[in-house]
Scaffold this motif. Structure first.
Motif, short mmCIF file in Angstrom:
data_model
loop_
_atom_site.label_atom_id
_atom_site.label_comp_id
_atom_site.label_asym_id
_atom_site.label_seq_id
_atom_site.Cartn_x
_atom_site.Cartn_y
_atom_site.Cartn_z
N VAL A 32 1.37 -1.40 0.12
CA VAL A 32 -0.12 0.28 -0.36
C VAL A 32 0.68 0.93 -0.02
CG1 VAL A 32 -1.82 -1.41 1.23
CG2 VAL A 32 -0.25 0.19 2.46
N HIS A 33 0.28 2.99 -1.02
CA HIS A 33 1.05 3.76 -0.19
C HIS A 33 1.49 4.06 1.13
CE1 HIS A 33 1.47 7.94 -0.82
NE2 HIS A 33 2.38 7.98 -1.95
N ASP A 34 2.24 4.54 1.16
CA ASP A 34 1.87 4.99 3.02
C ASP A 34 2.19 6.67 2.45
OD1 ASP A 34 2.43 4.04 6.23
OD2 ASP A 34 3.91 5.81 5.46
N GLU A 35 1.31 7.60 3.68
CA GLU A 35 1.79 9.44 3.86
C GLU A 35 2.69 9.14 4.20
OE1 GLU A 35 -0.27 11.41 2.35
OE2 GLU A 35 -1.21 9.53 0.84
N ARG A 175 -5.98 6.28 -1.71
CA ARG A 175 -4.83 6.27 -2.69
C ARG A 175 -4.86 5.22 -2.89
NH1 ARG A 175 -0.73 10.58 -3.32
NH2 ARG A 175 -0.73 11.68 -0.67
N PRO A 177 -2.23 1.58 -4.39
CA PRO A 177 -1.01 1.33 -3.99
C PRO A 177 -0.09 2.66 -4.61
CG PRO A 177 -2.22 -0.40 -4.21
CD PRO A 177 -3.03 0.93 -4.84
N GLY A 179 -0.40 5.47 -5.41
CA GLY A 179 -0.08 6.76 -5.40
C GLY A 179 -1.50 7.31 -5.03
N SER A 439 -3.85 3.74 1.08
CA SER A 439 -2.86 4.01 1.79
C SER A 439 -2.79 4.23 3.17
CB SER A 439 -2.47 4.89 1.20
OG SER A 439 -3.19 6.37 1.29
#
Length: 837
Positions: A32-35, A175, A177, A179, A439
């Motif tokens: 997953v996208h991480d902020e 969001r 993966p 971004g 995300s």
């Protein structure tokens, strides 16, 4: 000396190094996208200043600041309601203490995409309720429109006043993966969350004031300024009156309704506050009917008018649809706008967007297939285990999807087959959606950062200058790694959203510019319902104060050895038992237990917790008209009464708790006296207090000074009426019946006397709307005049049990007359408390 770019690079390096201690245990979720960190595990630059500041403070200080933020929200009464909670449901607002950070470049892209989408949805609604070209051309199947419960046939062909169906639009974003942001759901019915976003901002800004300034966090006030101006512009009559239509206190987001009404300067209204006359909408106020031209509704459209929409609705206004049809009122959002929220709409919007706008959507929505179409139905069945299966028109589908969407792979075989069969036989009721892997953003837990899925809700308002996006939002964060738990009803949290500017931000205020507003001294109309609640708030507060004074006097005499005090203790206990403050079967020998029963028992109608809770519930209905400090005073008192009863030192603890509670009530009274304008709301609040105090004073005198009177019981009466010092200054002698009764019943300058209360009641009645000297007196005026005359016509010795009982009854009758004249209900108001003798 280092150049500007070198200095920025050096600053970023120091910030990254300072944040290392917090990042050491941070483990992004796979796939997953991480902020917070990028794919290589490196801190994203715009998070550096925040983490560096937290690291410099240390865990203990950060925890202290975040606890203070929680305390502020609790004392401010910020709550939400859990519908399936057996206890009735008010929960303290769960704050995720770290804000979500969005840098300026990304925010500009999001804003452009949201404005584009709002324009498209406005065009879609205008077509559905207008020419119908989308349905006629096949771009939007007729069944997708007509099958929706939010399609309101009575509104077809009705142009909304001001030309816009949407005055407020919100989108839930996630969001992916890669971004990229995706729209998970459009909110067009009556989007909630903007008020909570504002409270989140206040709570976090109080905890981290220097940080929010140094990071150039864009303020929210400009958005609300534009929203308010846009709605006020729709005014028809020139009075500039805008109402916020709420379902009422039992709604899960009622706090937000009251908060926004107060913040924006709108009148908080329920359906029963309104009536339609000659195609115009009026508020029932204590001064008669007052026109309202604009309603910002937080009530679902189907419940707005029981005549033309849902006949079972008790929340709406009969005739409101006809008023809209005739152009007599403007609604934001327009009725029928909720049609867009049907999940199946997302399967058509990607193709409708270019057709309407001439360009592709910058913010796509999650891939959706409506099973009402053959090809799409077969695709959903083929990929069933990989998709989210959801109702097509609403949040739930009774019998199959009672709790909303499910993931095909998670279903047990029997249920899986039942849903597949239903899709084959009636596919119009279902959609399939691509599974979203949300995300994550950092959540502060036990001094560490942990990644958690989140959903971001952003708001767009139609203003005089066009569409305006709130520079922030309402962010819901899961308390676990399960992305399906990103909801407040299932234990999620809410985070502030910081949009970071490239330079210092402007100081924006909702106050008008100098010379832009005319001078006014009237606050606005007071709805009859609000007057009713002010009146009963005054009665409950006075009732609580009397109970506290009784308990304090009782506790003070438990260890007394003065002759005759046994009788006064017995009478005090009798009074407390008579109105349900203590259990009737509690033994006389356990008088300390009487005090703690009255202070802690929630099952007794006359005990302090019940009275204070009644006051708090009443205040919550009019909290848009109360100062935050007044509300916090009631909340503080509720907290005090919730403290556990001590096992030792009972009398001392009881006395201390009583003193603290009395001080809290005194603070509330002081705030009402010093901070409230002397308008109708304050008069009804004080009327309730005066009537309640008059009833209790007469009752105390009748109970304590009966046939057998002693110096001890006379002294108790003086203490309860807070008149001991005055009596001592006037009379050197010991307590005597006639002077004591004259002071507590007939003295016109004693603010605790019965005569003083009646005089104040008569003055309030004379100042309230509808009381004119050149017309015959109203029933409450005649009754107040009789009470005034009796205070002057009789001496203290003539006030026996019968006369005092008569005065009590007249005050109760006066209360009912006021209710009959001013409040919405038209039946006498009697409570078990009033009927106690």
């Amino acid at each position: 000396m280092a150049g500007g770019s070198e200095l920025q690079a050096l600053t970023r390096r120091f910030e990254t190094e300072a944040a290392e201690s917090l990042l050491s245990g941070y483990r992004p979720l796979p796939g997953v996208h991480d902020e917070l960190v990028d794919a290589d595990g490196k801190l994203r630059p715009h998070w550096g200043p925040l983490l560096a500041a937290l690291a410099e403070m240390g865990v203990e200080e950060v925890n202290r600041l975040f606890t203070a933020a929680d305390r502020y929200l609790y004392r401010s009464g910020v709550f939400y309601r859990v519908y399936d909670d057996a206890g009735g449901g008010e929960r303290p607002w769960p704050l995720a203490h770290l804000p979500l950070l969005i840098d300026e470049g990304e925010w500009q892209a999001l804003s452009r995409g949201l404005i584009q989408r709002a324009q498209m949805l406005e065009s879609v609604l205008a077509d559905i309720y207008g020419d119908g070209e989308l349905v006629r051309s096949g771009a939007l199947p007729a069944a997708a429109v007509a099958g929706s419960p939010e399609f309101l046939r009575p509104l077809v062909g009705v142009d909304p006043h001001g030309g816009s169906f949407l005055r407020l639009y919100a989108a839930d974003l996630g969001r992916g993966p890669d971004g990229r942001w995706w729209v998970l759901q459009d909110r067009t019915q009556s989007p909630s969350g903007a008020g909570y976003a504002l409270e989140n901002r206040i709570a976090i800004s109080r905890s981290l004031p220097d940080l929010s300034r140094s990071m150039n966090v864009v303020r929210l006030a400009g958005y609300f300024q534009g929203l308010r101006a846009g709605l006020t512009r729709l005014d028809l009559s020139g009075e500039g009156r805008v109402g916020l239509l709420t379902p009422g206190p039992l709604n899960e987001t009622y706090f937000e309704h009251a908060y926004l009404a107060r913040y924006l300067g709108f009148v908080l209204l329920e359906g029963e506050d309104l009536t339609v006359r000659d195609n115009a909408v009026y508020v029932r106020t204590v001064a008669g009917l007052k026109r309202v031209d604009v309603l910002m509704r937080r009530l679902d459209a189907d419940f707005v008018d029981p005549l033309e929409l849902n006949p079972r609705s008790h929340l709406g206004v009969p005739g409101l649809v006809q008023a809209i049809r005739a152009g007599g009122v403007a609604l934001a959002n327009a009725l029928g706008a909720g049609l867009i929220e049907a999940p199946l709409m997302m399967s058509f919007l990607p193709k409708i967007g270019p057709r309407v706008l001439g360009e592709d959507l910058a913010l796509p929505n999650v891939a959706t297939w409506w099973c009402g179409q053959k090809a799409e139905r077969e695709r959903v069945l083929d990929e069933f285990d990989d998709l989210v299966i959801a109702p097509a028109f609403a949040r739930t589908l009774p019998g199959l999807l009672d709790d909303g969407p499910v993931i095909g792979a998670d279903l047990k075989p029997a249920r899986r087959e039942a849903i597949i069969k239903a899709i084959r036989t009636r596919g119009v009721d279902f959609i399939g959606q691509e599974t979203v892997r949300l995300s994550t953003m950092p959540l502060w837990r036990d001094g560490q950062l942990e990644p958690r899925p989140f959903i971001l809700r952003l708001f767009v308002a139609a203003t005089e200058k066009g569409w305006q996006v709130m520079p922030g939002g309402f962010c819901r964060v899961s308390d676990s790694v399960d992305s399906r738990a990103v909801t407040m009803q299932r234990g999620g949290r809410s985070a502030d959203v910081w949009v970071l500017g490239s330079g210092p931000v402007d100081q924006t205020t909702l106050l008008p510019a100098p010379g832009a507003a005319e001078v006014r001294r009237q606050i606005g109309p007071l709805p009859s319902r609000a007057a009713d609640n002010f009146f009963w708030l005054g009665r409950y507060v006075e009732r609580a104060e009397l109970t506290l004074r009784l308990l304090r006097t009782l506790v003070g005499r438990l260890s007394s050895t003065i002759e005759g005090d046994t009788a006064s203790v017995a009478k005090l206990t009798q009074l407390l038992q008579s109105w349900g403050a203590v259990p009737a079967d509690l033994a006389y020998t356990h008088t300390t237990r009487h005090a703690f029963a009255a202070l802690s028992r929630r099952d007794l109608a006359g005990a302090l917790p019940s009275i204070v809770e009644a006051a708090r519930q009443t205040a919550s209905v009019i909290r848009d008209r109360l100062s935050p400090d007044a509300w916090r005073t009631l909340a503080d008192m509720a907290l005090m009464l919730a403290e556990p009863v001590p096992a030792k030192g009972a009398e001392a603890e009881a006395h201390e708790r009583l003193e603290r509670s009395l001080r809290a009530l005194s603070a509330f009274s002081g705030l009402a006296s010093e901070n409230m304008n002397r308008q109708a709301g304050w008069r009804f609040l004080d009327l309730g207090r005066r009537i309640e105090r008059g009833i209790s004073t007469a009752r105390l005198a009748r109970t304590l000074v009966g046939e057998t009177v002693s110096a001890a019981t006379l002294d108790v009466l003086l203490e309860l009426c807070d008149s001991q010092i005055t009596y001592r200054s006037r009379y050197v002698m010991t307590e005597s019946r006639a002077p004591v009764l004259d002071l507590v019943l007939l003295d016109p300058v004693n603010p605790r006397s019965l005569a003083y209360q009646i005089d104040a009641i008569a003055e309030h009645l004379d100042q309230l709307p509808g009381h004119h000297g050149d017309e015959p007196p109203l029933p409450e005026e005649r009754l107040a005049a009789r009470l005034l005359a009796s205070m002057k016509a009789f001496s203290a010795n003539e006030f026996d049990d019968a006369r005092l009982t008569e005065v009590e009854g007249q005050l109760m009758e006066l209360s009912n007359d006021i209710a009959e004249h001013y409040f919405i209900h038209r039946s006498p108001v009697e409570t078990p408390w009033d009927l106690l003798a």
